[in-house]
Design a protein around this motif. Structure first.
Motif, short mmCIF file in Angstrom:
data_model
loop_
_atom_site.label_atom_id
_atom_site.label_comp_id
_atom_site.label_asym_id
_atom_site.label_seq_id
_atom_site.Cartn_x
_atom_site.Cartn_y
_atom_site.Cartn_z
N CYS A 88 49.61 32.99 36.85
CA CYS A 88 49.81 34.67 37.49
C CYS A 88 51.55 34.82 38.13
O CYS A 88 52.50 33.67 38.11
N CYS A 90 52.19 36.02 40.36
CA CYS A 90 52.31 35.59 41.86
C CYS A 90 51.79 34.02 42.38
O CYS A 90 51.36 34.02 41.80
N ASP A 91 51.79 33.29 43.30
CA ASP A 91 52.03 31.87 43.92
C ASP A 91 50.95 32.07 45.32
O ASP A 91 51.76 32.27 46.85
N CYS A 92 49.82 32.29 45.27
CA CYS A 92 48.79 31.85 46.24
C CYS A 92 48.63 30.19 46.54
O CYS A 92 48.16 30.17 45.66
N TYR A 94 45.85 28.58 47.98
CA TYR A 94 44.82 28.43 47.87
C TYR A 94 44.44 27.96 45.98
O TYR A 94 43.27 28.61 46.65
N CYS A 95 45.10 29.50 45.82
CA CYS A 95 44.72 29.19 44.51
C CYS A 95 44.83 28.65 43.34
O CYS A 95 45.50 27.45 43.50
N LEU A 97 44.55 27.96 40.40
CA LEU A 97 45.18 27.93 39.33
C LEU A 97 46.62 26.36 39.75
O LEU A 97 47.00 25.72 38.74
N GLY A 139 44.43 34.05 36.11
CA GLY A 139 45.61 34.76 36.29
C GLY A 139 45.26 36.20 36.09
O GLY A 139 43.82 36.25 36.11
N ASP A 140 45.85 37.09 36.13
CA ASP A 140 45.45 38.57 37.80
C ASP A 140 45.37 39.16 36.30
O ASP A 140 46.39 38.95 35.72
N LYS A 171 45.87 41.35 42.57
CA LYS A 171 45.77 40.88 43.61
C LYS A 171 47.72 42.61 43.72
O LYS A 171 48.06 42.54 44.12
#
Ligand code: SF4
Length: 329
Positions: A88, A90-92, A94-95, A97, A139-140, A171
């Motif tokens: 993804c 993004c870089d969350c 808590y994810c 991935l 992934g998003d 997201k």
């Protein structure tokens, strides 16, 4: 944005590969036999790669569509998921991935035609009920759409199969392609949200709430059905006020009739993924105080139950119970 593109030999002349390479003429192209040669190998630094990920164009061989884990679906029907992309933009923090992959490169499986055939045959195998296909598990769904052209390829497919539901989980606020299609009742665009404070601290690269609510409003005007996902529920000492604020920032600005479903679910990550995530970001406060016990890592059961029950009661103030679903994965 993309400096290096690895291309599997088997898809070097695939039309989607050629179209992407045509748009990134300045990128260095590196041929590979299989994407595993550069993705998810040991001794890669995911943190370093996150700063400058490469794109890998590959072929998904088999298992294009898989049964969704139990508890993953929304309401009735049979549930499947498929992943045309791994990783993804993004870089969350808590994810899952971050714990699942050892590489931050984006893998795009360009053989959409095989995904589409498998979706059609999966649908045919269940002629008597609705079948849900979730995209966005690995992934998003939309964040990379400007590169992948995913929406342009898959939304028309579902228009031809009204018994099949497509849920695009995202997201992002990348909706330009969606707005160009005639929405069917069977395409659900599901946006997931975290409270503002947690989002700012943990969701790196995710567009501001304002942009995503505005994207949702535009999709509603266009006739799309929307989903809202409050998953994972994130704990902070002020979580009650924070979720209250979040719900108040979203629901009054949407047409409730346009909502297909609202779901909420706990923070839950397989133990080995969690250990990798915590090692990757040892300074992350999110991980403090969570002790792995058993195969899954989550908040203590009493806290999880309290958060679920609080958020469920608050959500019922905004939406009818029939479209509210606790996620149990
Ligand atoms: S946007 Fe979704 S898929 Fe991407 S890092 Fe965040 S949680 Fe993971």
């Amino acid at each position: 944005m993309i400096d290096t593109i690895y291309v599997e030999e088997g898809v070097a002349t695939h039309p989607l590969t050629e179209s992407i390479l045509g748009r990134f003429r300045d990128a260095v192209t590196v041929p590979v036999t299989r994407y595993g040669e550069v993705f998810n190998r040991n001794h890669q630094s995911l943190r370093l790669q996150k700063a400058k990920p490469s794109l890998i164009l590959a072929e998904k061989l088999g298992n294009q569509v898989l049964p969704a884990p139990e508890g993953y679906g929304i309401g009735s029907g049979k549930n499947f998921y498929f992943s045309h992309v791994l990783n993804c933009l993004c870089d969350c923090r808590y994810c899952f991935l971050q714990g699942m992959y050892r590489s931050a490169h984006y893998v795009l499986f360009v053989n959409y035609e095989d995904f589409q055939e498998t979706i059609a045959s999966t649908l045919d195998a269940d002629p008597d009920q609705d079948v849900y296909f979730f995209s966005g598990y690995d992934g998003d769904s939309l964040a990379l759409d400007a590169i992948t052209g995913f929406v342009d390829s898959f939304v028309p497919l579902f228009a031809r199969h009204p018994r099949a539901f497509l849920e695009l989980q995202t997201k992002s606020a990348t909706i330009r392609s969606l707005l160009q299609h005639e929405p069917g009742d069977n395409v659900v665009v599901a946006f997931s949200f975290a409270p503002n404070a947690a989002g700012k601290a943990l969701e790196h690269g995710v567009p501001p709430l304002e942009a995503r609510v505005s994207a949702m409003q535009k999709l509603t005007e266009r006739g799309y059905r929307l989903g809202l996902r409050f998953d994972p529920l994130l704990y902070t000492t002020g979580y009650r006020e924070q979720y209250q604020e979040l719900f108040e920032a979203i629901f009054p600005r949407l047409e409730i009739a346009s909502l297909h479903s609202v779901s909420f679910g706990p923070f839950r990550v397989p133990r080995d993924y969690f250990q990798r995530m915590a090692k990757l970001y040892p300074e992350e406060r999110l991980f403090a105080g969570i002790e792995p016990s058993g195969p899954m890592v989550s908040y203590p059961p009493e806290l999880e139950a309290e958060m679920r029950s609080y958020c469920e009661a608050e959500l019922k103030l905004f939406v009818p119970a029939e479209i509210l679903f606790p996620c149990r994965v």
